[in-house]
Motif scaffolding. Structure first.
Motif, mmCIF file in Angstrom:
data_model
loop_
_atom_site.group_PDB
_atom_site.id
_atom_site.type_symbol
_atom_site.label_atom_id
_atom_site.label_comp_id
_atom_site.label_asym_id
_atom_site.label_seq_id
_atom_site.Cartn_x
_atom_site.Cartn_y
_atom_site.Cartn_z
ATOM 1 N N ALA A 1 0.863 -1.184 0.000
ATOM 2 C CA ALA A 1 0.000 0.000 0.000
ATOM 3 C C ALA A 1 0.894 1.226 0.000
ATOM 4 O O ALA A 1 2.044 1.177 0.457
ATOM 5 C CB ALA A 1 -0.926 -0.001 1.212
ATOM 6 N N ASP A 2 0.368 2.333 -0.519
ATOM 7 C CA ASP A 2 1.144 3.567 -0.584
ATOM 8 C C ASP A 2 1.342 4.198 0.787
ATOM 9 O O ASP A 2 2.326 4.899 1.022
ATOM 10 C CB ASP A 2 0.466 4.576 -1.516
ATOM 11 C CG ASP A 2 0.503 4.129 -2.964
ATOM 12 O OD1 ASP A 2 1.430 3.365 -3.301
ATOM 13 O OD2 ASP A 2 -0.381 4.544 -3.740
ATOM 14 N N GLY A 3 0.429 3.959 1.692
ATOM 15 C CA GLY A 3 0.529 4.525 3.035
ATOM 16 C C GLY A 3 -0.046 3.566 4.056
ATOM 17 O O GLY A 3 -0.160 2.364 3.818
ATOM 18 N N ARG A 4 -0.408 4.100 5.205
ATOM 19 C CA ARG A 4 -0.997 3.274 6.248
ATOM 20 C C ARG A 4 -2.442 2.949 5.909
ATOM 21 O O ARG A 4 -3.163 3.771 5.340
ATOM 22 C CB ARG A 4 -0.914 3.985 7.601
ATOM 23 C CG ARG A 4 0.509 4.239 8.073
ATOM 24 C CD ARG A 4 0.538 4.834 9.468
ATOM 25 N NE ARG A 4 -0.018 3.920 10.448
ATOM 26 C CZ ARG A 4 -0.110 4.197 11.759
ATOM 27 N NH1 ARG A 4 0.307 5.379 12.205
ATOM 28 N NH2 ARG A 4 -0.625 3.325 12.587
ATOM 29 N N VAL A 5 -2.849 1.755 6.281
ATOM 30 C CA VAL A 5 -4.211 1.294 5.985
ATOM 31 C C VAL A 5 -4.885 0.860 7.281
ATOM 32 O O VAL A 5 -4.304 0.100 8.069
ATOM 33 C CB VAL A 5 -4.193 0.117 4.985
ATOM 34 C CG1 VAL A 5 -5.613 -0.351 4.699
ATOM 35 C CG2 VAL A 5 -3.485 0.508 3.698
ATOM 36 N N ASP A 6 -6.090 1.338 7.506
ATOM 37 C CA ASP A 6 -6.869 0.920 8.682
ATOM 38 C C ASP A 6 -7.639 -0.347 8.293
ATOM 39 O O ASP A 6 -8.683 -0.283 7.659
ATOM 40 C CB ASP A 6 -7.830 2.035 9.090
ATOM 41 C CG ASP A 6 -8.597 1.692 10.369
ATOM 42 O OD1 ASP A 6 -8.378 0.586 10.908
ATOM 43 O OD2 ASP A 6 -9.427 2.518 10.806
ATOM 44 N N PHE A 7 -7.079 -1.503 8.688
ATOM 45 C CA PHE A 7 -7.701 -2.763 8.288
ATOM 46 C C PHE A 7 -8.314 -3.520 9.476
ATOM 47 O O PHE A 7 -8.461 -4.735 9.436
ATOM 48 C CB PHE A 7 -6.686 -3.664 7.574
ATOM 49 C CG PHE A 7 -5.352 -3.783 8.249
ATOM 50 C CD1 PHE A 7 -5.205 -4.416 9.474
ATOM 51 C CD2 PHE A 7 -4.222 -3.234 7.646
ATOM 52 C CE1 PHE A 7 -3.977 -4.525 10.082
ATOM 53 C CE2 PHE A 7 -2.972 -3.340 8.263
ATOM 54 C CZ PHE A 7 -2.863 -3.993 9.482
ATOM 55 N N ARG A 8 -8.698 -2.786 10.513
ATOM 56 C CA ARG A 8 -9.263 -3.447 11.693
ATOM 57 C C ARG A 8 -10.562 -4.179 11.373
ATOM 58 O O ARG A 8 -10.775 -5.311 11.823
ATOM 59 C CB ARG A 8 -9.484 -2.419 12.805
ATOM 60 C CG ARG A 8 -8.179 -1.939 13.458
ATOM 61 C CD ARG A 8 -8.416 -0.814 14.435
ATOM 62 N NE ARG A 8 -8.850 0.410 13.750
ATOM 63 C CZ ARG A 8 -9.075 1.572 14.370
ATOM 64 N NH1 ARG A 8 -8.903 1.659 15.681
ATOM 65 N NH2 ARG A 8 -9.451 2.639 13.687
ATOM 66 N N GLU A 9 -11.437 -3.542 10.609
ATOM 67 C CA GLU A 9 -12.688 -4.198 10.235
ATOM 68 C C GLU A 9 -12.416 -5.408 9.350
ATOM 69 O O GLU A 9 -13.082 -6.451 9.457
ATOM 70 C CB GLU A 9 -13.597 -3.208 9.496
ATOM 71 C CG GLU A 9 -14.146 -2.093 10.360
ATOM 72 C CD GLU A 9 -15.091 -2.619 11.429
ATOM 73 O OE1 GLU A 9 -15.728 -3.677 11.190
ATOM 74 O OE2 GLU A 9 -15.191 -1.991 12.493
ATOM 75 N N LEU A 10 -11.418 -5.308 8.479
ATOM 76 C CA LEU A 10 -11.049 -6.420 7.599
ATOM 77 C C LEU A 10 -10.572 -7.615 8.416
ATOM 78 O O LEU A 10 -10.949 -8.755 8.143
ATOM 79 C CB LEU A 10 -9.961 -5.975 6.627
ATOM 80 C CG LEU A 10 -9.370 -7.046 5.711
ATOM 81 C CD1 LEU A 10 -10.436 -7.615 4.786
ATOM 82 C CD2 LEU A 10 -8.203 -6.482 4.905
ATOM 83 N N VAL A 11 -9.764 -7.358 9.441
ATOM 84 C CA VAL A 11 -9.261 -8.438 10.288
ATOM 85 C C VAL A 11 -10.412 -9.150 10.991
ATOM 86 O O VAL A 11 -10.437 -10.391 11.071
ATOM 87 C CB VAL A 11 -8.252 -7.897 11.318
ATOM 88 C CG1 VAL A 11 -7.894 -8.964 12.347
ATOM 89 C CG2 VAL A 11 -6.989 -7.406 10.619
ATOM 90 N N MET B 1 -9.373 -18.483 12.876
ATOM 91 C CA MET B 1 -8.004 -18.592 13.381
ATOM 92 C C MET B 1 -7.408 -17.198 13.477
ATOM 93 O O MET B 1 -8.026 -16.220 13.019
ATOM 94 C CB MET B 1 -7.153 -19.496 12.492
ATOM 95 C CG MET B 1 -6.932 -18.991 11.072
ATOM 96 S SD MET B 1 -5.828 -20.067 10.097
ATOM 97 C CE MET B 1 -6.843 -21.523 9.910
ATOM 98 N N ARG B 2 -6.232 -17.101 14.084
ATOM 99 C CA ARG B 2 -5.592 -15.795 14.216
ATOM 100 C C ARG B 2 -5.246 -15.243 12.831
ATOM 101 O O ARG B 2 -4.800 -15.982 11.950
ATOM 102 C CB ARG B 2 -4.335 -15.918 15.052
ATOM 103 C CG ARG B 2 -4.576 -16.199 16.519
ATOM 104 C CD ARG B 2 -3.265 -16.452 17.239
ATOM 105 N NE ARG B 2 -2.351 -15.318 17.080
ATOM 106 C CZ ARG B 2 -1.053 -15.393 17.306
ATOM 107 N NH1 ARG B 2 -0.494 -16.539 17.672
ATOM 108 N NH2 ARG B 2 -0.282 -14.319 17.155
ATOM 109 N N ILE B 3 -5.462 -13.944 12.674
ATOM 110 C CA ILE B 3 -5.210 -13.275 11.394
ATOM 111 C C ILE B 3 -4.088 -12.262 11.570
ATOM 112 O O ILE B 3 -4.057 -11.503 12.541
ATOM 113 C CB ILE B 3 -6.477 -12.554 10.885
ATOM 114 C CG1 ILE B 3 -7.643 -13.533 10.742
ATOM 115 C CG2 ILE B 3 -6.186 -11.858 9.557
ATOM 116 C CD1 ILE B 3 -7.432 -14.609 9.708
ATOM 117 N N GLU B 4 -3.165 -12.261 10.630
ATOM 118 C CA GLU B 4 -2.097 -11.250 10.621
ATOM 119 C C GLU B 4 -1.998 -10.661 9.227
ATOM 120 O O GLU B 4 -1.883 -11.398 8.242
ATOM 121 C CB GLU B 4 -0.756 -11.868 11.017
ATOM 122 C CG GLU B 4 0.390 -10.851 11.005
ATOM 123 C CD GLU B 4 1.724 -11.454 11.414
ATOM 124 O OE1 GLU B 4 2.773 -10.868 11.052
ATOM 125 O OE2 GLU B 4 1.719 -12.510 12.069
#
Length: 304
Positions: free
Chosen positions: A120-130, A139-142
């Motif tokens: 990604a070009d910058g920071r991504v807020d992927f909390r909802e995706l996780v 299972m645990r997601i990283e």
């Protein structure tokens, strides 16, 4: 001295050292080892050998066991599940409208965690995706963001040489590469000529750099004055590999020669390095400043 064996978990990935213990291992053997992520399935890259204790990162963990048929089956199943996991994750990325490019997915051997690699070009807020992915895979997601060089290593491709990318096929780690290496080898500073498909300087600039640096020792720079068997001269350019120097002889000044300048021959003569003597040596630039200047030159070329 300690006995070690090298183990790799990915094609062209970094090699980690383990204690082979009592196991009879050889290059190509599949083993189960314990890592920070838990048990992992890996391939032995070389036969067991002796190494000094200072060269080994301690504690040196032992190989748990030689992979059996069940381990081989589980590893193949994890590999087969990657495509389905990629599709599920990409679908959720699209639903959330996230500006990220999914590169690869990896299941840990014991299925305790699944790792998604992306750029990604910058920071991504992927909390909802996780949270969504955790609900799907149970299972645990990283999610791990990687750079463009790592992207090229994972995806692979064909370089300008017509061969598979070194980083994807055999290169264990990325070595530092600078623009100065391209200049040392007399290469064009055109970004399209010295950059790989990742957009960064080609790793292969490093391969021959030490040889060029060794051959350049004692070679004059362009514009430097030297003494030749036929008189003093000014260097036009040099051929590092052939150890040849091309010069223009300095002629006697005439009435049209401006004060403080040399009257040069129109002809270019070639001499062996051994046949010339350097009369003046230019003061070497600070290495950091020189790299900065080369970087600025490259930026200007990229603008054009």
């Amino acid at each position: 001295m300690v006995t070690i064996v090298g183990v790799r978990f990915k094609d062209a990935g970094k090699v980690y050292y383990f204690d082979p213990g009592e196991f009879d291992l050889s290059a190509g053997s599949h083993v189960i080892v314990e890592t920070a992520r838990g048990l992992e399935f890996g391939e032995v890259t070389s036969d067991p050998c002796e190494m000094s204790e200072k060269s080994v990162v301690k504690p040196l963990k032992k190989v748990v066991r030689i992979a059996d048929e069940k381990d081989e089956i589980r590893h193949r199943e994890n590999m087969d599940r990657k495509q389905e996991a990629m599709e599920s994750c990409q679908r959720k990325i699209n639903e959330h409208g996230l500006e990220m490019k999914l590169i690869d997915v990896e299941y840990t051997f014991d299925n305790s965690k699944i790792i998604f690699y992306f750029t990604a070009d910058g920071r991504v807020d992927f909390r909802e995706l996780v949270r969504d992915l955790a609900g799907i895979f149970r299972m645990r997601i990283e999610l791990r963001q990687v750079g463009v060089r790592d992207e090229a290593r994972m995806l692979g491709g064909i370089g300008e040489c017509g061969r598979c990318l070194c980083c994807h096929q055999w290169l264990g780690k990325f070595n530092p590469v600078s623009i100065k290496m391209a200049k040392t080898q007399g290469l064009s500073l055109n970004p399209t000529k010295i950059s790989g498909i990742c957009g960064r300087l080609m790793c292969c600039l490093k391969y021959e750099n030490d040889t060029y640096c060794e051959l350049r020792k004692g070679m004059p720079d362009s514009g430097e004055k030297v003494r030749t068997p036929d008189g003093n001269a000014v260097v036009v350019d040099t051929d590092i590999l052939k150890q040849k120097v091309r010069v223009k002889l300095i002629l006697k000044p005439d009435k049209n020669t401006a004060p403080g300048t040399d009257r040069l021959s129109n002809d270019i003569d070639t001499y062996d390095k051994a046949d010339i003597t350097r009369l003046e040596r230019r003061k070497k630039k600070d290495s950091f400043r020189e790299d900065q200047e080369l970087t600025e030159d490259l930026r200007e070329l990229m603008k054009d």
